[in-house]
Design a protein around this motif. Sequence first.
Motif, PDB file in Angstrom:
ATOM      1  N   VAL A 332       5.361  15.654 -13.811  1.00 33.40           N
ATOM      2  CA  VAL A 332       6.251  14.492 -13.969  1.00 33.40           C
ATOM      3  C   VAL A 332       6.483  13.817 -12.626  1.00 33.40           C
ATOM      4  CG1 VAL A 332       8.614  13.792 -14.527  1.00 33.40           C
ATOM      5  CG2 VAL A 332       7.387  15.351 -16.046  1.00 33.40           C
ATOM      6  N   GLY A 333       6.764  14.632 -11.609  1.00 38.43           N
ATOM      7  CA  GLY A 333       6.992  14.073 -10.277  1.00 38.43           C
ATOM      8  C   GLY A 333       5.761  13.377  -9.740  1.00 38.43           C
ATOM      9  N   ALA A 334       4.579  13.992  -9.932  1.00 36.82           N
ATOM     10  CA  ALA A 334       3.340  13.421  -9.399  1.00 36.82           C
ATOM     11  C   ALA A 334       3.013  12.082 -10.060  1.00 36.82           C
ATOM     12  CB  ALA A 334       2.184  14.396  -9.588  1.00 36.82           C
ATOM     13  N   ILE A 335       3.095  12.046 -11.385  1.00 41.93           N
ATOM     14  CA  ILE A 335       2.821  10.791 -12.100  1.00 41.93           C
ATOM     15  C   ILE A 335       3.834   9.726 -11.676  1.00 41.93           C
ATOM     16  CG2 ILE A 335       2.764   9.668 -14.368  1.00 41.93           C
ATOM     17  CD1 ILE A 335       1.845  12.413 -15.501  1.00 41.93           C
ATOM     18  N   GLY A 336       5.098  10.130 -11.614  1.00 45.33           N
ATOM     19  CA  GLY A 336       6.134   9.189 -11.212  1.00 45.33           C
ATOM     20  C   GLY A 336       5.925   8.660  -9.807  1.00 45.33           C
ATOM     21  N   GLU A 337       5.549   9.553  -8.874  1.00 46.43           N
ATOM     22  CA  GLU A 337       5.359   9.127  -7.489  1.00 46.43           C
ATOM     23  C   GLU A 337       4.198   8.154  -7.349  1.00 46.43           C
ATOM     24  OE1 GLU A 337       7.356   9.803  -4.826  1.00 46.43           O
ATOM     25  OE2 GLU A 337       8.625  10.673  -6.367  1.00 46.43           O
ATOM     26  N   VAL A 338       3.117   8.404  -8.081  1.00 41.64           N
ATOM     27  CA  VAL A 338       1.964   7.490  -8.024  1.00 41.64           C
ATOM     28  C   VAL A 338       2.359   6.106  -8.530  1.00 41.64           C
ATOM     29  CG1 VAL A 338      -0.323   7.005  -8.984  1.00 41.64           C
ATOM     30  CG2 VAL A 338       0.226   9.303  -8.176  1.00 41.64           C
ATOM     31  N   VAL A 339       3.086   6.076  -9.649  1.00 45.65           N
ATOM     32  CA  VAL A 339       3.506   4.795 -10.217  1.00 45.65           C
ATOM     33  C   VAL A 339       4.485   4.090  -9.283  1.00 45.65           C
ATOM     34  CG1 VAL A 339       4.774   3.718 -12.124  1.00 45.65           C
ATOM     35  CG2 VAL A 339       3.092   5.507 -12.593  1.00 45.65           C
ATOM     36  N   ILE A 340       5.448   4.834  -8.738  1.00 42.79           N
ATOM     37  CA  ILE A 340       6.432   4.242  -7.824  1.00 42.79           C
ATOM     38  C   ILE A 340       5.756   3.735  -6.549  1.00 42.79           C
ATOM     39  CG2 ILE A 340       8.434   4.752  -6.356  1.00 42.79           C
ATOM     40  CD1 ILE A 340       9.271   6.780  -8.600  1.00 42.79           C
ATOM     41  N   ALA A 341       4.783   4.507  -6.031  1.00 43.95           N
ATOM     42  CA  ALA A 341       4.051   4.075  -4.833  1.00 43.95           C
ATOM     43  C   ALA A 341       3.298   2.780  -5.098  1.00 43.95           C
ATOM     44  CB  ALA A 341       3.089   5.168  -4.381  1.00 43.95           C
ATOM     45  N   ALA A 342       2.652   2.693  -6.271  1.00 39.97           N
ATOM     46  CA  ALA A 342       1.906   1.474  -6.622  1.00 39.97           C
ATOM     47  C   ALA A 342       2.863   0.292  -6.807  1.00 39.97           C
ATOM     48  CB  ALA A 342       1.093   1.711  -7.897  1.00 39.97           C
ATOM     49  N   LEU A 343       3.990   0.542  -7.473  1.00 34.78           N
ATOM     50  CA  LEU A 343       4.978  -0.513  -7.692  1.00 34.78           C
ATOM     51  C   LEU A 343       5.520  -1.049  -6.372  1.00 34.78           C
ATOM     52  CD1 LEU A 343       7.113  -2.103  -9.407  1.00 34.78           C
ATOM     53  CD2 LEU A 343       8.581  -0.084  -9.153  1.00 34.78           C
ATOM     54  N   THR A 344       5.961  -0.125  -5.500  1.00 35.60           N
ATOM     55  CA  THR A 344       6.541  -0.563  -4.230  1.00 35.60           C
ATOM     56  C   THR A 344       5.501  -1.214  -3.327  1.00 35.60           C
ATOM     57  OG1 THR A 344       6.267   1.716  -3.421  1.00 35.60           O
ATOM     58  CG2 THR A 344       8.446   1.091  -4.224  1.00 35.60           C
ATOM     59  N   LEU A 345       4.247  -0.763  -3.428  1.00 33.46           N
ATOM     60  CA  LEU A 345       3.184  -1.417  -2.658  1.00 33.46           C
ATOM     61  C   LEU A 345       3.034  -2.866  -3.098  1.00 33.46           C
ATOM     62  CD1 LEU A 345       0.935  -1.047  -0.550  1.00 33.46           C
ATOM     63  CD2 LEU A 345      -0.587  -0.366  -2.415  1.00 33.46           C
ATOM     64  N   GLY A 346       3.085  -3.100  -4.413  1.00 38.30           N
ATOM     65  CA  GLY A 346       3.035  -4.469  -4.914  1.00 38.30           C
ATOM     66  C   GLY A 346       4.230  -5.291  -4.459  1.00 38.30           C
ATOM     67  N   LEU A 347       5.414  -4.681  -4.455  1.00 40.61           N
ATOM     68  CA  LEU A 347       6.611  -5.380  -3.992  1.00 40.61           C
ATOM     69  C   LEU A 347       6.495  -5.769  -2.515  1.00 40.61           C
ATOM     70  CD1 LEU A 347       9.436  -3.213  -5.640  1.00 40.61           C
ATOM     71  CD2 LEU A 347       8.775  -5.546  -6.275  1.00 40.61           C
ATOM     72  N   VAL A 348       5.961  -4.853  -1.711  1.00 38.49           N
ATOM     73  CA  VAL A 348       5.827  -5.120  -0.277  1.00 38.49           C
ATOM     74  C   VAL A 348       4.812  -6.226  -0.022  1.00 38.49           C
ATOM     75  CG1 VAL A 348       5.006  -4.145   1.910  1.00 38.49           C
ATOM     76  CG2 VAL A 348       6.589  -2.850   0.479  1.00 38.49           C
ATOM     77  N   PHE A 349       3.685  -6.191  -0.742  1.00 39.77           N
ATOM     78  CA  PHE A 349       2.696  -7.254  -0.572  1.00 39.77           C
ATOM     79  C   PHE A 349       3.273  -8.606  -1.000  1.00 39.77           C
ATOM     80  CE2 PHE A 349      -0.963  -4.099  -0.574  1.00 39.77           C
ATOM     81  CZ  PHE A 349      -1.335  -4.408   0.735  1.00 39.77           C
ATOM     82  N   GLY A 350       4.095  -8.584  -2.047  1.00 42.58           N
ATOM     83  CA  GLY A 350       4.749  -9.818  -2.469  1.00 42.58           C
ATOM     84  C   GLY A 350       5.709 -10.337  -1.414  1.00 42.58           C
ATOM     85  N   ALA A 351       6.511  -9.420  -0.837  1.00 39.76           N
ATOM     86  CA  ALA A 351       7.443  -9.808   0.218  1.00 39.76           C
ATOM     87  C   ALA A 351       6.693 -10.288   1.456  1.00 39.76           C
ATOM     88  CB  ALA A 351       8.339  -8.627   0.570  1.00 39.76           C
ATOM     89  N   GLN A 352       5.571  -9.637   1.749  1.00 45.81           N
ATOM     90  CA  GLN A 352       4.768 -10.034   2.907  1.00 45.81           C
ATOM     91  C   GLN A 352       4.208 -11.439   2.740  1.00 45.81           C
ATOM     92  OE1 GLN A 352       1.404  -7.475   3.568  1.00 45.81           O
ATOM     93  NE2 GLN A 352       1.253  -7.972   5.741  1.00 45.81           N
ATOM     94  N   ARG A 353       3.823 -11.746   1.524  1.00 46.32           N
ATOM     95  CA  ARG A 353       3.217 -13.061   1.268  1.00 46.32           C
ATOM     96  C   ARG A 353       4.257 -14.176   1.246  1.00 46.32           C
ATOM     97  NH1 ARG A 353      -0.706 -14.694  -3.879  1.00 46.32           N
ATOM     98  NH2 ARG A 353      -0.945 -16.896  -3.309  1.00 46.32           N
ATOM     99  N   PHE A 354       5.373 -13.932   0.570  1.00 45.37           N
ATOM    100  CA  PHE A 354       6.330 -15.009   0.356  1.00 45.37           C
ATOM    101  C   PHE A 354       7.443 -15.044   1.411  1.00 45.37           C
ATOM    102  CE2 PHE A 354       4.626 -14.104  -3.940  1.00 45.37           C
ATOM    103  CZ  PHE A 354       4.067 -15.356  -4.190  1.00 45.37           C
ATOM    104  N   LEU A 355       7.700 -13.902   2.078  1.00 40.97           N
ATOM    105  CA  LEU A 355       8.777 -13.861   3.084  1.00 40.97           C
ATOM    106  C   LEU A 355       8.238 -13.707   4.499  1.00 40.97           C
ATOM    107  CD1 LEU A 355      11.273 -11.547   1.171  1.00 40.97           C
ATOM    108  CD2 LEU A 355      11.255 -14.050   1.278  1.00 40.97           C
ATOM    109  N   GLN A 356       6.906 -13.674   4.654  1.00 40.42           N
ATOM    110  CA  GLN A 356       6.264 -13.566   5.957  1.00 40.42           C
ATOM    111  C   GLN A 356       6.803 -12.404   6.782  1.00 40.42           C
ATOM    112  OE1 GLN A 356       7.367 -16.994   5.052  1.00 40.42           O
ATOM    113  NE2 GLN A 356       5.374 -16.967   4.059  1.00 40.42           N
ATOM    114  N   LEU A 357       6.733 -11.181   6.225  1.00 41.13           N
ATOM    115  CA  LEU A 357       7.172  -9.988   6.963  1.00 41.13           C
ATOM    116  C   LEU A 357       6.289  -9.780   8.171  1.00 41.13           C
ATOM    117  CD1 LEU A 357       7.982  -7.343   4.209  1.00 41.13           C
ATOM    118  CD2 LEU A 357       9.558  -8.504   5.729  1.00 41.13           C
TER     119      LEU A 357
END
Length: 357
Positions: A332-357
């Motif tokens: 459960v932890g492993a599946i959850g961590e992979v999904v959370i890592a992918a989700l947050t990676l997408g969030l960071v790329f979005g912030a990088q693109r639109f907020l110029q991090l």
Amino acid sequence: MADAIAVPRLEPAASSWKFLRVAPGILLLAAVGCGGKFLEQFAGGYAKAHHWTIPNIEYVLWAILIGLAISNTVGVPEIFRAGVATYEFWLKAGIVLLGSRFLLGDVLKLGGVSLALVAIEITVSIAFMTLLGRAFRLRPKLTSLLAVGSAVCGVSAIIAAKGAIEADDEDSSFAIAAILALGALALFTFPVIGHALHMNDHAYGLWAGLAVDNTAEATAAGALYSDAAVLAKTTRNAMIGFVVLAYAIYWASRGQAGTVENKAAFLWRKFPKFVLGFLLISILATSHFFNKEQTTALANLSRWAFLLTFAGVGLRTNFRELRKQGLRPFAVGAIGEVVIAALTLGLVFGAQRFLQL
């Protein structure tokens, strides 16, 4: 009268005994950390002298690898364990001192972005981990502990939530084992992914701070790039009181935990005080309270504190003990961590693109 006289006489002896108990372990942390620094310099120098091209393995990973080697072969003898356990203190001290390297404007800028992303990460993580735990038919309170640990700050959140929701020792043991094992894996996978995706320092640090659960592992993974991981993780840690309070109220409403009488006092007890220390040092640095030499000295002290922390991460991780806890919580932890890592990676790329991090 006799009681009043006896207490102060015992205090120095008690303090001395406590220091003697932790001293061997602290010396071991220092030895492992310095060993990591030596191997970093030795490997780099040897490769340069022989004209080899090899990846640069920084002292962070060397110190963790040495600690893992000791913990998973000969083990850590009892005499060292109390001192090795102080690695969490060095972690918090390092984060507080790191505030000298962040001006308040930087904290507010990145902290604002982090706060928005943390809110999304926590909400989605809790919802997903809860559904996943039910799908794997884990015990409800074990599911809650895994959700809190994955969403907020790993082992610290699990320990805080355990008492608040009156979970069994077995459930907390399962949850902690799963989070520790996944944190160890994140130390080695996140830097590889960051390099492969050519992420800049701030983007990678923000991702590590959002996706890696334990503060020590997030700090170690982020140290290979920048200090942004500490700031993002500190923002996430600050939410622990609110999340644990919500779970305490939920389980109390079901008659399976004690009622929270004073919510403000509850939040203050659970709030990580080192966050306030980090902000205080940052404010003092912004107001030029420290001169250049003092700022450099504080930054160096922070690195030394983290050196002990990284050594402790390796020494406290024993894969044989983690394996005994069973596979379902880990799955459960492993599946959850992979999904959370992918989700947050997408969030960071979005912030990088639109907020110029």
